[in-house]
Design an enzyme around this catalytic site. Structure first.
Site, PDB file in Angstrom:
ATOM      1  N   ARG A   1      13.060  -3.087  -5.782  1.00  0.00           N
ATOM      2  CA  ARG A   1      11.898  -2.910  -4.815  1.00  0.00           C
ATOM      3  C   ARG A   1      11.165  -2.010  -5.360  1.00  0.00           C
ATOM      4  NH1 ARG A   1      16.353  -2.445  -0.544  1.00  0.00           N
ATOM      5  NH2 ARG A   1      16.745  -4.538  -0.058  1.00  0.00           N
TER       6      ARG A   1
ATOM      7  N   CYS B   1      13.357   8.031  -3.029  1.00  0.00           N
ATOM      8  CA  CYS B   1      14.535   7.809  -3.781  1.00  0.00           C
ATOM      9  C   CYS B   1      14.582   9.311  -4.423  1.00  0.00           C
ATOM     10  CB  CYS B   1      14.831   6.987  -4.885  1.00  0.00           C
ATOM     11  SG  CYS B   1      14.703   5.062  -4.053  1.00  0.00           S
TER      12      CYS B   1
ATOM     13  N   ARG C   1      23.691 -10.792   9.276  1.00  0.00           N
ATOM     14  CA  ARG C   1      23.662  -9.417   8.757  1.00  0.00           C
ATOM     15  C   ARG C   1      22.178  -9.205   8.817  1.00  0.00           C
ATOM     16  NH1 ARG C   1      26.033 -11.721   3.774  1.00  0.00           N
ATOM     17  NH2 ARG C   1      26.028 -13.798   5.327  1.00  0.00           N
TER      18      ARG C   1
ATOM     19  N   ARG D   1      17.846 -12.001   6.924  1.00  0.00           N
ATOM     20  CA  ARG D   1      17.779 -13.436   6.024  1.00  0.00           C
ATOM     21  C   ARG D   1      19.071 -14.111   6.204  1.00  0.00           C
ATOM     22  NH1 ARG D   1      16.527 -12.153   0.275  1.00  0.00           N
ATOM     23  NH2 ARG D   1      14.420 -12.483   1.256  1.00  0.00           N
ATOM     24  N   TYR D   2      20.325 -13.486   6.319  1.00  0.00           N
ATOM     25  CA  TYR D   2      21.308 -14.186   6.674  1.00  0.00           C
ATOM     26  C   TYR D   2      21.782 -14.172   8.140  1.00  0.00           C
ATOM     27  CZ  TYR D   2      22.048 -13.084   1.817  1.00  0.00           C
ATOM     28  OH  TYR D   2      21.713 -13.070   0.228  1.00  0.00           O
TER      29      TYR D   2
ATOM     30  N   ASP E   1      20.404 -13.112  -7.112  1.00  0.00           N
ATOM     31  CA  ASP E   1      19.734 -13.457  -5.692  1.00  0.00           C
ATOM     32  C   ASP E   1      18.618 -14.425  -6.126  1.00  0.00           C
ATOM     33  OD1 ASP E   1      19.150 -12.491  -3.271  1.00  0.00           O
ATOM     34  OD2 ASP E   1      19.621 -10.296  -3.531  1.00  0.00           O
TER      35      ASP E   1
ATOM     36  N   LYS F   1      22.039 -14.576  -2.157  1.00  0.00           N
ATOM     37  CA  LYS F   1      22.685 -14.297  -3.346  1.00  0.00           C
ATOM     38  C   LYS F   1      23.613 -15.459  -3.626  1.00  0.00           C
ATOM     39  CE  LYS F   1      23.083  -9.313  -2.041  1.00  0.00           C
ATOM     40  NZ  LYS F   1      22.446  -9.543  -0.653  1.00  0.00           N
TER      41      LYS F   1
ATOM     42  N   ASP G   1      16.586  -9.168 -11.098  1.00  0.00           N
ATOM     43  CA  ASP G   1      15.785 -10.231 -10.357  1.00  0.00           C
ATOM     44  C   ASP G   1      14.315 -10.137 -11.297  1.00  0.00           C
ATOM     45  OD1 ASP G   1      17.364 -10.392  -8.097  1.00  0.00           O
ATOM     46  OD2 ASP G   1      16.749  -8.701  -7.238  1.00  0.00           O
TER      47      ASP G   1
ATOM     48  N   CYS H   1      14.460  -0.833 -10.815  1.00  0.00           N
ATOM     49  CA  CYS H   1      14.629  -1.156  -9.320  1.00  0.00           C
ATOM     50  C   CYS H   1      14.032  -2.405  -8.906  1.00  0.00           C
ATOM     51  CB  CYS H   1      13.790  -0.189  -8.512  1.00  0.00           C
ATOM     52  SG  CYS H   1      13.985  -0.393  -6.752  1.00  0.00           S
TER      53      CYS H   1
ATOM     54  N   CYS I   1      14.810   4.362 -10.467  1.00  0.00           N
ATOM     55  CA  CYS I   1      15.404   3.564 -11.305  1.00  0.00           C
ATOM     56  C   CYS I   1      14.108   2.763 -11.903  1.00  0.00           C
ATOM     57  CB  CYS I   1      16.620   2.750 -10.739  1.00  0.00           C
ATOM     58  SG  CYS I   1      17.480   3.608  -9.867  1.00  0.00           S
TER      59      CYS I   1
HETATM   60  C1  LIG Z   1      22.138  -8.471  -0.013  1.00  0.00           C
HETATM   61  C2  LIG Z   1      21.643  -8.443   1.156  1.00  0.00           C
HETATM   62  C3  LIG Z   1      22.669  -8.434   2.487  1.00  0.00           C
HETATM   63  C4  LIG Z   1      23.973  -8.315   2.602  1.00  0.00           C
HETATM   64  O1  LIG Z   1      24.701  -9.161   1.795  1.00  0.00           O
HETATM   65  P1  LIG Z   1      26.320  -9.229   1.503  1.00  0.00           P
HETATM   66  O2  LIG Z   1      26.358 -10.600   0.648  1.00  0.00           O
HETATM   67  O3  LIG Z   1      27.035  -9.413   2.739  1.00  0.00           O
HETATM   68  O4  LIG Z   1      26.640  -8.020   0.859  1.00  0.00           O
HETATM   69  C5  LIG Z   1      21.818  -8.558   3.598  1.00  0.00           C
HETATM   70  N1  LIG Z   1      20.620  -8.771   3.906  1.00  0.00           N
HETATM   71  C6  LIG Z   1      19.676  -8.907   2.867  1.00  0.00           C
HETATM   72  C7  LIG Z   1      18.386  -9.118   2.998  1.00  0.00           C
HETATM   73  C8  LIG Z   1      20.251  -8.741   1.529  1.00  0.00           C
HETATM   74  O5  LIG Z   1      19.545  -8.782   0.473  1.00  0.00           O
HETATM   75  S1  SF4 Z   2      17.344   1.083  -7.346  1.00  0.00           S
HETATM   76 FE1  SF4 Z   2      15.478   1.270  -6.252  1.00  0.00          FE
HETATM   77  S2  SF4 Z   2      15.738   1.707  -4.079  1.00  0.00           S
HETATM   78 FE2  SF4 Z   2      17.896   2.010  -5.445  1.00  0.00          FE
HETATM   79  S3  SF4 Z   2      17.880   4.238  -5.822  1.00  0.00           S
HETATM   80 FE3  SF4 Z   2      16.925   3.025  -7.718  1.00  0.00          FE
HETATM   81  S4  SF4 Z   2      14.610   3.327  -7.475  1.00  0.00           S
HETATM   82 FE4  SF4 Z   2      15.695   3.850  -5.252  1.00  0.00          FE
END
Ligand SMILES: *Cc1c(COP(=O)(O)O)cnc(C)c1O
Ligand code: SF4
Length: 455
Positions: free
Chosen positions: A166, A157, A148, A144-145, A362, A369, A325, A164, A161
């Site tokens: 995801r 997991c 990174r 995305r970035y 986000d 972010k 989110d 979560c 959570c």
């Molecule tokens: C959060 C995230 C990162 C890391 O972002 P930082 O702001 O550098 O911590 C990288 N890729 C994705 C897809 C993310 O959601």
């Molecule tokens: S937030 Fe989601 S991915 Fe992270 S530990 Fe909890 S359940 Fe697993």
């Protein structure tokens, strides 16, 4: 689509709690409770308790197991079963031992035990609000970035959570990235040398056996353009037994490694969790923390203050505080954005800068972010910027190279307003009765004759 629970559609207001004033603590989280946070229920005869594999094998994995452990939940059985059918349950015995009461007052309870509210489904929620699936050039790698990328190493997991982000992936099918997928990801990283920072995430990558984690790290390390590897893991919080000497010995061979973990509430800062973080830091791994702002759990300035102070005490740096989110299944945890801004307003100035995370949203549609701060810039002109501090003091900062001829020396006598600051006619507006000024007055040290300084 509006989802119904049983025959009744869910009414959000029925799950609404009265909004507490910012300084109020929810009754579930008094200071005393944390000060006397009981040690987890380590049964001295249970030699397995400290073995992370035993913890994994003995997780609560169903409503039936949950009811066996917490019989008082029987009254909610139908709702629990509906939630379980949609989003899986897993709770390590360790994390379950941190539950002190089976009500919505208990933060750990709320974070791991399903609630029927998870089925509430207003139309603006998505399974993948960050559109991560759209930013996957190869399966499991989110780019995305510019510099990174994030690798989803597993969807498993130790504890699921309830909040979560995801939720669409974590636990719904417990899978591990295959050797073929890792190969594809490495090929992509090699073809994109602009990626210097790879986040290994999931799911929770440290639920994998150490050799499997090492295989992933070795593959990423084989890419010369990758500078740092980050691991996103909640194991220090929900499975601290996982942070073994064997693991840290392996991790330190792949430095620079950084870890971000996920504490949300001071009740999670147990002796075990603290020790796990300290082992990681002792292995030369900087550890950061990413919290999510959750209604009724930590949406309170004082709870966040205690959490952040506790984190820096075990050398964990609060990194992000996330606005919840727009994920399907977590609506009951969402707070207004203003709550996060209030919390940041409360922290700045009062708490060490080391203990202050960045509050971020986000953004939906994969916007990434976005940091949110209270307003500190009050006014600007071509020559001056007027700022406010946490005490409400207004100060003017002159731009470089501004000719002083027309501004003259700012007068210190009571400015008429902000315009006097932005035009350079005055330099400060100070609130009356600042405690800091009171301290200056009380400290007569510098005014005493020299001999008074000697004891
Ligand atoms: C959060 C995230 C990162 C890391 O972002 P930082 O702001 O550098 O911590 C990288 N890729 C994705 C897809 C993310 O959601
Ligand atoms: S937030 Fe989601 S991915 Fe992270 S530990 Fe909890 S359940 Fe697993």
């Amino acid at each position: 689509m509006r989802r119904t629970i049983g025959t009744q559609s869910v009414n959000l207001s029925s799950v609404e709690e009265p909004v507490s004033s910012p300084a109020d603590e929810p009754p579930s989280t008094t200071l005393q409770e944390v000060a006397s946070a009981p040690a987890p229920l380590v049964k001295p005869d249970d030699r397995n308790w400290g073995d992370w594999r035993w913890q994994m094998r003995n997780r609560i994995r169903s409503v039936s197991a949950l009811l066996e452990r917490f019989p008082s939940l029987r009254t909610q059985e139908a709702g629990l079963r509906e939630a379980e059918a949609k989003f899986p349950i897993a709770i390590t015995p360790y994390y379950a031992s941190l539950i002190k009461g089976t009500t919505r007052r208990d933060p750990v309870f709320q974070m791991c035990v399903p609630q029927v509210q998870e089925l509430y489904d207003p139309p603006f929620l998505r399974d993948d609000p960050l559109e991560e699936n759209e930013d996957m050039p190869v399966p499991g790698l989110i780019h995305r970035y510019p510099d990174r990328a994030l690798l989803i190493a597993t969807t498993l997991c130790s504890t699921y959570c309830r909040h979560c982000t995801r939720k669409r992936a974590a636990g719904s099918c417990e899978s591990v990235t295959t050797a073929g997928q890792i190969e594809q990801a490495v090929a992509y990283l090699n073809a994109h040398p602009e990626i210097m920072d790879v986040v290994v995430s999931g799911g929770d990558p440290l639920t994998l056996p150490t050799p499997a984690v090492e295989q992933i790290l070795r593959a990423i390390r084989s890419v010369p353009s990758v500078q740092i590897i980050r691991i996103g893991t909640r194991t220090p919080v929900v499975l601290p037994q996982r942070i073994t000497a064997e693991l840290t010995r392996m991790l330190r061979r792949y430095h620079p490694i950084w870890i971000n973990t996920h504490f949300n509430h001071p009740n999670e800062l147990t002796p075990e969790a603290t020790a796990a973080c300290e082992h990681l830091v002792d292995a030369g791994i900087p550890v950061g923390n990413q919290s999510v702002l959750l209604r009724g759990i930590n949406d309170n300035p004082k709870v966040i203050e205690r959490l952040c102070r506790g984190l820096v005490k075990c050398r964990v740096r609060p990194y992000y505080l996330f606005q919840c989110d727009l994920v399907r299944g977590v609506e009951h945890f969402r707070t207004p954005l203003s709550r996060g801004i209030e919390i940041m307003e409360y922290l700045r100035g009062r708490v060490s800068g080391l203990a202050i995370p960045t509050f971020v949203v986000d953004a939906p549609h994969g916007g990434g972010k976005i940091p949110i701060l209270p307003q500190y810039v009050v006014s600007t002109s071509p020559t001056h910027t007027v700022l406010r501090n946490f005490e409400g003091m207004l100060v003017t900062y002159p731009e470089p190279g501004v000719s002083r001829s027309n501004a003259g020396r700012p007068s210190e006598s009571s400015p008429a307003g902000v315009w006097d600051l932005s035009s350079g006619k005055a330099s400060v507006i100070t609130p009356a009765n600042l405690s800091r000024h009171q301290r200056r007055k009380e400290s007569e040290f510098h005014l005493l004759p020299a001999e008074a300084h000697t004891v």
